[in-house]
Motif scaffolding. Structure first.
Motif, PDB file in Angstrom:
ATOM      1  N   LEU A   1       3.192   8.450 -10.231  1.00  0.00           N
ATOM      2  CA  LEU A   1       3.839   9.309  -9.237  1.00  0.00           C
ATOM      3  C   LEU A   1       2.792  10.079  -8.423  1.00  0.00           C
ATOM      4  CD1 LEU A   1       6.413  10.354  -8.011  1.00  0.00           C
ATOM      5  CD2 LEU A   1       6.538  12.082  -9.823  1.00  0.00           C
ATOM      6  N   ALA A   2       1.721  10.529  -9.069  1.00  0.00           N
ATOM      7  CA  ALA A   2       0.658  11.220  -8.339  1.00  0.00           C
ATOM      8  C   ALA A   2      -0.036  10.278  -7.359  1.00  0.00           C
ATOM      9  CB  ALA A   2      -0.352  11.804  -9.325  1.00  0.00           C
ATOM     10  N   VAL A   3      -0.250   9.039  -7.784  1.00  0.00           N
ATOM     11  CA  VAL A   3      -0.881   8.058  -6.894  1.00  0.00           C
ATOM     12  C   VAL A   3       0.012   7.765  -5.695  1.00  0.00           C
ATOM     13  CG1 VAL A   3      -1.652   5.657  -6.715  1.00  0.00           C
ATOM     14  CG2 VAL A   3      -2.287   7.008  -8.709  1.00  0.00           C
ATOM     15  N   LEU A   4       1.312   7.571  -5.939  1.00  0.00           N
ATOM     16  CA  LEU A   4       2.238   7.310  -4.838  1.00  0.00           C
ATOM     17  C   LEU A   4       2.287   8.484  -3.860  1.00  0.00           C
ATOM     18  CD1 LEU A   4       5.295   5.618  -6.624  1.00  0.00           C
ATOM     19  CD2 LEU A   4       3.700   4.561  -5.037  1.00  0.00           C
ATOM     20  N   THR A   5       2.239   9.693  -4.388  1.00  0.00           N
ATOM     21  CA  THR A   5       2.376  10.865  -3.537  1.00  0.00           C
ATOM     22  C   THR A   5       1.109  11.150  -2.741  1.00  0.00           C
ATOM     23  OG1 THR A   5       3.934  11.813  -5.135  1.00  0.00           O
ATOM     24  CG2 THR A   5       2.969  13.299  -3.527  1.00  0.00           C
ATOM     25  N   LEU A   6      -0.052  11.111  -3.412  1.00  0.00           N
ATOM     26  CA  LEU A   6      -1.294  11.488  -2.756  1.00  0.00           C
ATOM     27  C   LEU A   6      -1.892  10.350  -1.925  1.00  0.00           C
ATOM     28  CD1 LEU A   6      -2.983  13.546  -5.612  1.00  0.00           C
ATOM     29  CD2 LEU A   6      -2.003  14.418  -3.492  1.00  0.00           C
ATOM     30  N   LEU A   7      -1.769   9.116  -2.412  1.00  0.00           N
ATOM     31  CA  LEU A   7      -2.373   7.991  -1.702  1.00  0.00           C
ATOM     32  C   LEU A   7      -1.347   7.117  -0.992  1.00  0.00           C
ATOM     33  CD1 LEU A   7      -5.108   6.822  -4.242  1.00  0.00           C
ATOM     34  CD2 LEU A   7      -5.258   8.532  -2.418  1.00  0.00           C
ATOM     35  N   GLY A   8      -0.095   7.162  -1.434  1.00  0.00           N
ATOM     36  CA  GLY A   8       0.921   6.307  -0.846  1.00  0.00           C
ATOM     37  C   GLY A   8       1.255   6.651   0.587  1.00  0.00           C
ATOM     38  N   THR A   9       0.956   7.876   1.017  1.00  0.00           N
ATOM     39  CA  THR A   9       1.228   8.273   2.394  1.00  0.00           C
ATOM     40  C   THR A   9       0.030   8.039   3.304  1.00  0.00           C
ATOM     41  OG1 THR A   9       0.655  10.529   1.722  1.00  0.00           O
ATOM     42  CG2 THR A   9       2.991   9.968   1.815  1.00  0.00           C
ATOM     43  N   LEU A  10      -1.024   7.417   2.771  1.00  0.00           N
ATOM     44  CA  LEU A  10      -2.198   7.103   3.586  1.00  0.00           C
ATOM     45  C   LEU A  10      -2.014   5.767   4.289  1.00  0.00           C
ATOM     46  CD1 LEU A  10      -5.355   8.063   1.480  1.00  0.00           C
ATOM     47  CD2 LEU A  10      -4.726   8.946   3.716  1.00  0.00           C
ATOM     48  N   GLU A  11      -2.459   5.704   5.536  1.00  0.00           N
ATOM     49  CA  GLU A  11      -2.504   4.426   6.242  1.00  0.00           C
ATOM     50  C   GLU A  11      -3.694   3.640   5.696  1.00  0.00           C
ATOM     51  OE1 GLU A  11      -4.531   3.061   8.866  1.00  0.00           O
ATOM     52  OE2 GLU A  11      -3.110   1.430   9.196  1.00  0.00           O
ATOM     53  N   PRO A  12      -3.555   2.318   5.473  1.00  0.00           N
ATOM     54  CA  PRO A  12      -4.614   1.543   4.811  1.00  0.00           C
ATOM     55  C   PRO A  12      -5.991   1.699   5.427  1.00  0.00           C
ATOM     56  CG  PRO A  12      -2.615   0.228   4.979  1.00  0.00           C
ATOM     57  CD  PRO A  12      -2.353   1.504   5.729  1.00  0.00           C
ATOM     58  N   VAL A  13      -6.082   1.728   6.765  1.00  0.00           N
ATOM     59  CA  VAL A  13      -7.385   1.877   7.402  1.00  0.00           C
ATOM     60  C   VAL A  13      -7.994   3.236   7.064  1.00  0.00           C
ATOM     61  CG1 VAL A  13      -8.584   1.994   9.613  1.00  0.00           C
ATOM     62  CG2 VAL A  13      -6.797   0.276   9.253  1.00  0.00           C
ATOM     63  N   ALA A  14      -7.167   4.282   7.039  1.00  0.00           N
ATOM     64  CA  ALA A  14      -7.661   5.614   6.686  1.00  0.00           C
ATOM     65  C   ALA A  14      -8.176   5.629   5.251  1.00  0.00           C
ATOM     66  CB  ALA A  14      -6.551   6.652   6.866  1.00  0.00           C
ATOM     67  N   LEU A  15      -7.490   4.929   4.350  1.00  0.00           N
ATOM     68  CA  LEU A  15      -7.944   4.837   2.959  1.00  0.00           C
ATOM     69  C   LEU A  15      -9.298   4.147   2.887  1.00  0.00           C
ATOM     70  CD1 LEU A  15      -7.500   5.122  -0.099  1.00  0.00           C
ATOM     71  CD2 LEU A  15      -6.284   2.941  -0.024  1.00  0.00           C
ATOM     72  N   GLY A  16      -9.449   3.036   3.611  1.00  0.00           N
ATOM     73  CA  GLY A  16     -10.720   2.325   3.601  1.00  0.00           C
ATOM     74  C   GLY A  16     -11.850   3.162   4.154  1.00  0.00           C
ATOM     75  N   HIS A  17     -11.609   3.855   5.253  1.00  0.00           N
ATOM     76  CA  HIS A  17     -12.648   4.698   5.837  1.00  0.00           C
ATOM     77  C   HIS A  17     -13.009   5.855   4.913  1.00  0.00           C
ATOM     78  CE1 HIS A  17     -11.909   3.343  10.290  1.00  0.00           C
ATOM     79  NE2 HIS A  17     -12.317   2.380   9.497  1.00  0.00           N
ATOM     80  N   ALA A  18     -12.020   6.410   4.223  1.00  0.00           N
ATOM     81  CA  ALA A  18     -12.296   7.502   3.299  1.00  0.00           C
ATOM     82  C   ALA A  18     -13.126   7.017   2.115  1.00  0.00           C
ATOM     83  CB  ALA A  18     -10.985   8.123   2.818  1.00  0.00           C
ATOM     84  N   LEU A  19     -12.807   5.835   1.596  1.00  0.00           N
ATOM     85  CA  LEU A  19     -13.603   5.272   0.505  1.00  0.00           C
ATOM     86  C   LEU A  19     -15.031   5.011   0.950  1.00  0.00           C
ATOM     87  CD1 LEU A  19     -11.021   2.766  -1.023  1.00  0.00           C
ATOM     88  CD2 LEU A  19     -11.873   4.872  -2.076  1.00  0.00           C
ATOM     89  N   TYR A  20     -15.185   4.525   2.173  1.00  0.00           N
ATOM     90  CA  TYR A  20     -16.523   4.283   2.694  1.00  0.00           C
ATOM     91  C   TYR A  20     -17.283   5.597   2.858  1.00  0.00           C
ATOM     92  CZ  TYR A  20     -20.229   2.702   5.834  1.00  0.00           C
ATOM     93  OH  TYR A  20     -21.450   2.435   6.408  1.00  0.00           O
ATOM     94  N   ALA A  21     -16.584   6.644   3.299  1.00  0.00           N
ATOM     95  CA  ALA A  21     -17.217   7.960   3.438  1.00  0.00           C
ATOM     96  C   ALA A  21     -17.605   8.535   2.086  1.00  0.00           C
ATOM     97  CB  ALA A  21     -16.271   8.919   4.165  1.00  0.00           C
ATOM     98  N   LEU A  22     -16.924   8.114   1.018  1.00  0.00           N
ATOM     99  CA  LEU A  22     -17.256   8.552  -0.338  1.00  0.00           C
ATOM    100  C   LEU A  22     -18.335   7.679  -0.976  1.00  0.00           C
ATOM    101  CD1 LEU A  22     -13.678   9.387  -1.684  1.00  0.00           C
ATOM    102  CD2 LEU A  22     -15.510  11.016  -1.172  1.00  0.00           C
ATOM    103  N   LYS A  23     -18.978   6.843  -0.161  1.00  0.00           N
ATOM    104  CA  LYS A  23     -20.098   6.003  -0.598  1.00  0.00           C
ATOM    105  C   LYS A  23     -19.674   4.875  -1.537  1.00  0.00           C
ATOM    106  CE  LYS A  23     -22.665   8.799   1.725  1.00  0.00           C
ATOM    107  NZ  LYS A  23     -23.143   8.421   3.085  1.00  0.00           N
TER     108      LYS A  23
END
Length: 264
Positions: free
Chosen positions: A128-150
């Motif tokens: 439920l935490a994953v769905l709430t915190l990450l489920g509302t992210l657009e896939p490209v935004a998730l990828g860019h955030a992961l890249y920014a986190l090295k």
């Protein structure tokens, strides 16, 4: 700054989230990823049922702070529970301890019941935490955030392409299944069925390779060099710092309650 979705973008959860996911959508994507990972690790390390119930309540509170429709999200949670229900149902019969009752000579133990409840609460709180915190992210935004986190660039590329083209592969599978049905294919327990499914998987792989080659050619024509180009710079706001601090305090509280054995 948090990534705000436009009305035409799809989120990872596909549960109808819109307008940036409520207050959760205002958060920086990097903060959401880090908090999700930390919360999941914290919850997995818990073992006391009252503390796990409190963790589940925290996840439910996060759900109320997003634009995810509660009924549909909880329905997806129930579908996940259906996959692990069989395992949890067998847990009392496979864990040694004090017997509650006996079924056909197999004792069901209290220890197994508590262990099943513990696993169920852990899984639901984390998912439920994953769905709430990450489920509302657009896939490209998730990828860019992961890249920014090295995160490794190739891993980020793999994740982004998988999210982008999993639906394309599903549509390809449905077309192949439709063509098999039009040829009066009926699955049975025989070699013809096994061979047909083998051809189906083989054609899926062949078409996936062909499509990937076309996509790679199209990307190279548009100047793709294998590097991720960030179109926006991530900046932490005051709201991000407040959320991260509150999340850290909540996780420390859960750990403290677990270690102090208040509910033991």
């Amino acid at each position: 700054m948090g990534h705000v979705l436009s009305s035409g973008e799809k989120t990872l959860s596909e549960t109808g989230a819109s307008l940036g996911g409520g207050r959760i959508g205002m958060l920086d994507a990097r903060i959401r990823i880090v908090v999700t990972m930390a919360f999941a690790i914290t919850v997995v390390g818990l073992s006391q049922i009252p503390v796990l119930i409190l963790a589940l309540c925290v996840s439910l509170f996060l759900l109320t702070q997003s634009n995810l429709p509660a009924r549909r999200t909880l329905k997806r949670m129930a579908m996940m529970d259906g996959f692990i229900f069989f395992m949890l149902g067998l847990m009392p019969f496979t864990t040694p301890g004090e017997a509650m009752f006996t079924v056909f000579g197999f004792p069901a133990t209290w220890e197994g019941l508590f262990l099943a409840i513990e696993i169920g609460l852990t899984a639901n709180a984390v998912v439920l935490a994953v769905l709430t915190l990450l489920g509302t992210l657009e896939p490209v935004a998730l990828g860019h955030a992961l890249y920014a986190l090295k995160c490794p660039e190739r891993l980020v590329h793999l994740l982004m392409f998988t999210i982008r083209y999993i639906e394309v592969l599903r549509e390809e599978y449905l077309r192949l299944r439709t063509s098999m049905k039009m040829r009066c294919f009926q699955p049975r327990t025989n070699w013809h069925t096994y061979r047909s499914y083998g051809y189906l998987v083989g054609m899926m792989l062949v078409r996936a390779v062909e499509r990937s080659e076309r996509i790679l050619g199209a990307m190279k024509c548009r100047g793709f060099t294998g590097r991720i180009i960030l179109l926006e710079q991530f900046r932490l706001s005051r709201y991000d710092h407040i959320f991260a601090t509150c999340a850290a305090l909540v996780m420390l509280l859960l750990i403290g309650l677990e270690l102090s054995h208040v509910f033991a």
